[in-house]
Write a protein that holds these residues in place. Structure first.
Motif, PDB file in Angstrom:
ATOM      1  N   GLU A 252      28.312  16.994  11.662  1.00 27.53           N
ATOM      2  CA  GLU A 252      28.013  18.201  11.699  1.00 27.53           C
ATOM      3  C   GLU A 252      28.365  19.814  12.088  1.00 27.53           C
ATOM      4  O   GLU A 252      28.085  20.999  12.012  1.00 27.53           O
ATOM      5  N   LEU A 253      28.564  18.811  13.802  1.00 30.08           N
ATOM      6  CA  LEU A 253      28.899  20.087  15.084  1.00 30.08           C
ATOM      7  C   LEU A 253      30.430  20.900  14.460  1.00 30.08           C
ATOM      8  O   LEU A 253      30.543  22.059  14.606  1.00 30.08           O
ATOM      9  N   ARG A 254      31.091  20.020  13.843  1.00 39.49           N
ATOM     10  CA  ARG A 254      32.733  20.450  13.186  1.00 39.49           C
ATOM     11  C   ARG A 254      32.671  21.220  12.395  1.00 39.49           C
ATOM     12  O   ARG A 254      33.080  22.371  11.864  1.00 39.49           O
ATOM     13  N   ASP A 255      31.307  21.412  11.109  1.00 44.71           N
ATOM     14  CA  ASP A 255      31.499  22.233  10.112  1.00 44.71           C
ATOM     15  C   ASP A 255      30.660  23.902  10.685  1.00 44.71           C
ATOM     16  O   ASP A 255      31.087  24.200  10.378  1.00 44.71           O
ATOM     17  N   ALA A 256      30.010  23.969  11.930  1.00 42.76           N
ATOM     18  CA  ALA A 256      29.121  24.697  12.276  1.00 42.76           C
ATOM     19  C   ALA A 256      30.313  25.220  12.876  1.00 42.76           C
ATOM     20  O   ALA A 256      30.086  26.795  13.032  1.00 42.76           O
ATOM     21  N   LEU A 257      31.411  24.792  13.393  1.00 43.70           N
ATOM     22  CA  LEU A 257      32.469  25.235  14.613  1.00 43.70           C
ATOM     23  C   LEU A 257      32.888  26.497  13.538  1.00 43.70           C
ATOM     24  O   LEU A 257      33.773  27.430  14.016  1.00 43.70           O
ATOM     25  N   THR A 258      33.313  25.926  12.152  1.00 45.24           N
ATOM     26  CA  THR A 258      34.523  25.943  11.245  1.00 45.24           C
ATOM     27  C   THR A 258      33.438  27.237  10.547  1.00 45.24           C
ATOM     28  O   THR A 258      34.494  28.900  11.119  1.00 45.24           O
ATOM     29  N   VAL A 259      32.342  27.565  10.053  1.00 45.97           N
ATOM     30  CA  VAL A 259      31.595  28.309   9.811  1.00 45.97           C
ATOM     31  C   VAL A 259      31.531  29.265  10.435  1.00 45.97           C
ATOM     32  O   VAL A 259      31.854  30.955  10.759  1.00 45.97           O
TER      33      VAL A 259
END
Length: 600
Positions: A252-259
């Motif tokens: 979840e954190l990886r995706d949030a950082l990508t966004v």
């Protein structure tokens, strides 16, 4: 905190050395930017071709929404790059929510050095960096993009992408990492099994079991080699978002950082109020900060070539003396394999990059007043990203190491210097990394055994020919000879000899992997032997003195200077596995001391 005198002096030296070329570069990107949003100047036919396949083509044709181009190094051959498969859809959704359009502008090749080590394909590895820069340049030449997102992780991929981002320096650039795989078999255990296999103590089944347990899932390899050194570099230079380098894939954190990275790219375009050309981020201070990070973390020697090549793309000239002087001023604050037992996941958990930047800033060892994609100076990179109440937020990172066997402050480091030394002498110029080398092996004086490729060294080892202290010279491994392959597959062999009590060292005009460590290795020796460099005059039995404390590398033979150089014979290294296609690259490649560049 007042800036450290050495850091200040080195920065000024680089700025003075680069003044004319940097000024010309800044004029070039200012001229490219002055026309405003690029696609507005395309003809209707040009635009129709560019937008034909887009679902939101009407937005592109009729609005002033920023258009973001993705340059991706995705393939599912590399575990580090496999997570990028799902990024374009995620980025498109994030771009739409941020009021932008998104296109995959192009792909770039990404080879795995872990697959090609000791194989003919490794002779294409270094040149793939310049191919990546060229491929990204082709993608960006469509001139349709208000910002670019760069998806890349591993050894040559990030440097090649930075070279392209600098060349298209009027376009804002955001680099999006993919993150390391979770921890598997400890790296020191994997290394132990490799040495056992090299000495015949275990068979191939045991070796395969250890390797598969170490490299076991999507994500970057967990040792602190070139790939993870790249990720550190992007954060220290302000091209990543704070704390994003070592977050595991598919979380979840990886995706949030990508966004969040997509949102920053949309905000940095010329269509908004925060226009930030990539060329303004990539200045002298940013590259010095990157070199400081390299020394403080004990990072890969490959970056001693990649950083000068990246910098040249931005009109900046960096020499190996700059690395040496920064290394003397910056303490070693981290112990991550091969410089310790921890992997990058342990390093990140102990405080990671944010902790290091915090302490280096406090000690005056970093430039704080730099431009970053985060919209702040470097102080913003002391923070840590977290998901709280369903939202991504940055909080103050720890200023206390959570494991002092892995991470220590400037005041109590693992070593007082970064461990990278410039070497000079009658054998030429090169570097040595001593952060993982025992102190009693920093000076080695021994007879030379001379080889023209690494397989010859392994054959001599299997024949039991190494029975005394030895300087192993492997020459004709430079960029003009065979593309300058890494000689990492020699590491187990040389480590076995060292563990038997022999003093051994490697001297070469080639490279060693960022995963290599405890055996002294004088590398990147320049001028290389294939163009008549001094290594071409070394003979079996010559006494060579490698002194990492004084920074010298010399052949002690009395007649050394008057000898005739042994001519280079290309043999098999010019054809097979695509090597034929790189003849033009070998013919024009620059010296290792300035980045071994082809396109810069």
């Amino acid at each position: 905190m007042t800036l450290n005198a050495t850091i200040d002096r080195v920065t000024d030296r680089i700025r003075s050395r680069s003044q004319d070329s940097r000024d010309a570069y800044l004029r070039k990107i200012a001229k490219a930017a002055e026309d405003g949003p690029r696609r507005a100047h395309l003809s209707c036919g040009n635009q129709a071709h560019a937008y034909a396949a887009m679902s939101d083509k009407d937005d592109m044709a009729t609005t002033r929404k920023p258009n973001i181009g993705i340059i991706t190094a995705y393939n599912d051959m590399l575990s580090a790059h496999q997570p990028y498969e799902r990024y374009p859809d995620l980025i498109r959704r994030a771009g739409h929510e941020a009021g932008a359009t998104v296109q995959v502008a192009g792909g770039v090749p990404a080879m795995c050095d872990g697959v090609t080590q000791g194989r003919p394909g490794m002779e294409l590895s270094l040149f793939s960096r310049d191919v990546i820069a060229l491929a990204a340049g082709v993608a960006l030449s469509h001139d349709c993009f208000d910002a670019a997102l760069y998806l890349g992780v591993c050894d040559k991929i990030v440097p090649g992408l930075v070279m392209a981002a600098a060349t298209f320096g009027h376009v804002p650039a955001v680099f999006l990492p993919a993150g390391p795989m979770p921890s598997g078999l400890p790296n020191d255990e994997k290394s132990r099994v490799r040495q056992q296999f090299a000495s015949g103590e275990v068979g191939r089944e045991a070796l395969m079991e250890a390797e598969m347990a170490s490299y076991h899932s999507p994500g970057t390899c967990t040792f602190y080699g070139t790939a993870n050194s790249n990720q550190m570099l992007m954060e220290f230079m302000g091209l990543h978002l704070p704390g994003s380098s070592f977050v595991n894939p598919n979380t979840e954190l990886r995706d949030a950082l990508t966004v969040a990275g997509v949102q920053r790219a949309a905000a940095l375009t010329r269509l908004g109020n925060d226009y930030l050309p990539a060329g303004h981020v990539l200045d002298e201070k940013a590259f010095v900060n990157g070199m400081v990070g390299l020394m403080a973390t004990g990072g890969s020697t490959n970056l001693v070539m990649h950083i000068p090549a990246m910098a040249r793309s931005a009109g900046i000239h960096i020499d190996i003396e700059d690395f040496h002087d920064i290394s003397e001023a910056v303490p070693l604050m981290a112990r991550v394999y091969p410089n310790g037992l921890a992997d990058v996941n342990h390093f990140h958990a102990a405080g990671g990059i944010g902790y290091m930047i915090h302490h280096l800033l406090d000690a005056g060892l970093l430039h704080e007043d730099v431009k970053t994609i985060n919209g702040t100076g470097l102080d913003g990179y002391t923070t840590e990203p977290k998901i709280m109440d369903g939202r991504l937020q940055w909080q103050a990172g720890t200023d206390t190491s959570l494991n002092d066997k892995i991470l220590r402050p400037v005041a109590n480091p693992f070593a007082q210097t970064g461990g990278l030394k410039q070497l000079q002498g009658n054998l030429g110029r090169g570097v040595i990394k001593v952060s993982a080398v025992a102190q009693d092996r920093h000076i080695i004086e021994a007879r030379a055994r001379v080889f023209s490729d690494q397989e010859q060294v392994k054959e001599a080892f299997r024949a039991g020919e190494f029975t005394e202290d030895t300087i192993v010279v492997v020459r004709f491994q430079g960029p003009r000879a065979n593309g300058m392959p890494e000689l990492h597959s020699l590491t187990p062999t040389l480590a076995v000899l060292q563990d038997r009590g022999l003093k051994v060292a490697l001297v070469t005009d080639g490279r060693m992997s960022g995963a290599s460590g405890k055996v002294p290795a004088a590398i990147h020796i320049s001028p290389e032997a294939s163009v008549g460099g001094p290594l071409a005059r070394v003979r079996n039995g010559d006494v060579i003195r490698l002194d990492a404390t004084m920074g010298t590398i010399d052949c002690l033979a009395e007649d050394f200077e008057t000898r005739t150089a042994v001519p280079f014979e290309a043999g098999d290294s010019i054809e097979g596995m695509g090597r034929e296609m790189f003849a033009a690259f070998r013919a024009v490649a620059g010296p290792a001391t300035s980045g071994a560049g082809v396109v810069v």
